[in-house]
Design a protein around this motif. Structure first.
Motif, PDB file in Angstrom:
ATOM      1  N   ASN A 218      76.286  90.595  31.929  1.00 34.55           N
ATOM      2  CA  ASN A 218      76.995  89.973  30.821  1.00 34.55           C
ATOM      3  C   ASN A 218      77.292  90.989  29.723  1.00 34.55           C
ATOM      4  N   SER A 219      76.391  91.913  29.482  1.00 34.21           N
ATOM      5  CA  SER A 219      76.565  92.904  28.431  1.00 34.21           C
ATOM      6  C   SER A 219      77.496  94.026  28.899  1.00 34.21           C
ATOM      7  N   LEU A 220      78.497  94.336  28.096  1.00 35.35           N
ATOM      8  CA  LEU A 220      79.455  95.387  28.460  1.00 35.35           C
ATOM      9  C   LEU A 220      78.772  96.741  28.597  1.00 35.35           C
ATOM     10  N   SER A 221      77.730  96.988  27.816  1.00 39.75           N
ATOM     11  CA  SER A 221      77.034  98.280  27.882  1.00 39.75           C
ATOM     12  C   SER A 221      76.383  98.510  29.245  1.00 39.75           C
ATOM     13  N   ASP A 222      76.127  97.455  30.007  1.00 36.28           N
ATOM     14  CA  ASP A 222      75.551  97.599  31.347  1.00 36.28           C
ATOM     15  C   ASP A 222      76.525  98.239  32.328  1.00 36.28           C
ATOM     16  N   TYR A 223      77.810  98.307  31.973  1.00 38.68           N
ATOM     17  CA  TYR A 223      78.841  98.871  32.847  1.00 38.68           C
ATOM     18  C   TYR A 223      79.136 100.343  32.552  1.00 38.68           C
ATOM     19  N   LYS A 224      78.361 100.969  31.671  1.00 39.83           N
ATOM     20  CA  LYS A 224      78.627 102.360  31.279  1.00 39.83           C
ATOM     21  C   LYS A 224      78.672 103.316  32.464  1.00 39.83           C
ATOM     22  N   GLU A 225      77.833 103.111  33.445  1.00 36.26           N
ATOM     23  CA  GLU A 225      77.747 104.023  34.594  1.00 36.26           C
ATOM     24  C   GLU A 225      78.677 103.607  35.741  1.00 36.26           C
ATOM     25  N   TYR A 226      79.449 102.565  35.546  1.00 37.18           N
ATOM     26  CA  TYR A 226      80.348 102.066  36.588  1.00 37.18           C
ATOM     27  C   TYR A 226      81.715 102.728  36.468  1.00 37.18           C
TER      28      TYR A 226
END
Length: 129
Positions: free
Chosen positions: A104-112
């Motif tokens: 849900n958190s956009l910051s979790d996608y930093k490494e994607y």
């Protein structure tokens, strides 16, 4: 931290980067281009009621483009992929990936692998006056 904005101009139906914000007169300045190649630059003033503000998330996609509120992003990692819309969670007070995504958190996608593929305003049926 510098806060950056883009706006969706309700009249021209385009998204543009903001050049100047005049809070005292409730208006802003941006460049509207007449041609696709960027020539014939026209400085345009609009009142706050004539635009929709899109704030920067501070994240960058794979092409180096800054990701803004309202952007539609494609993500991919380890064979999994999906699409989400960027929004600000007023309850969580953080940037979120608004869809049925893994996180849900956009910051979790930093490494994607992230790629902006559009926004909810331009060429979309999601924005209706």
């Amino acid at each position: 931290m510098l806060v950056k904005f883009k706006v969706f101009d309700k009249q021209l139906k385009i998204v543009r980067e903001v050049k100047n914000i005049d809070y005292e007169n409730s208006e802003l300045l941006f460049d509207a281009y007449v041609k696709e190649d960027g020539s014939k630059n026209i400085e345009t003033y609009r009142g706050f009621d004539d635009v929709i503000f899109m704030m920067s998330t501070g994240l960058i996609d794979k092409d180096g483009a800054e990701i803004y509120e309202g952007d539609i992003c494609y993500w991919e990692k380890s064979g999994f992929r999906g699409i989400f819309t960027v929004s600000f969670g007023t309850e969580s007070l953080k940037w979120i990936a608004d869809s049925n995504c893994k996180f849900n958190s956009l910051s979790d996608y930093k490494e994607y692998y992230l790629k902006i593929i559009g926004n909810v305003y331009e060429g979309s049926q999601l924005y209706q006056e």
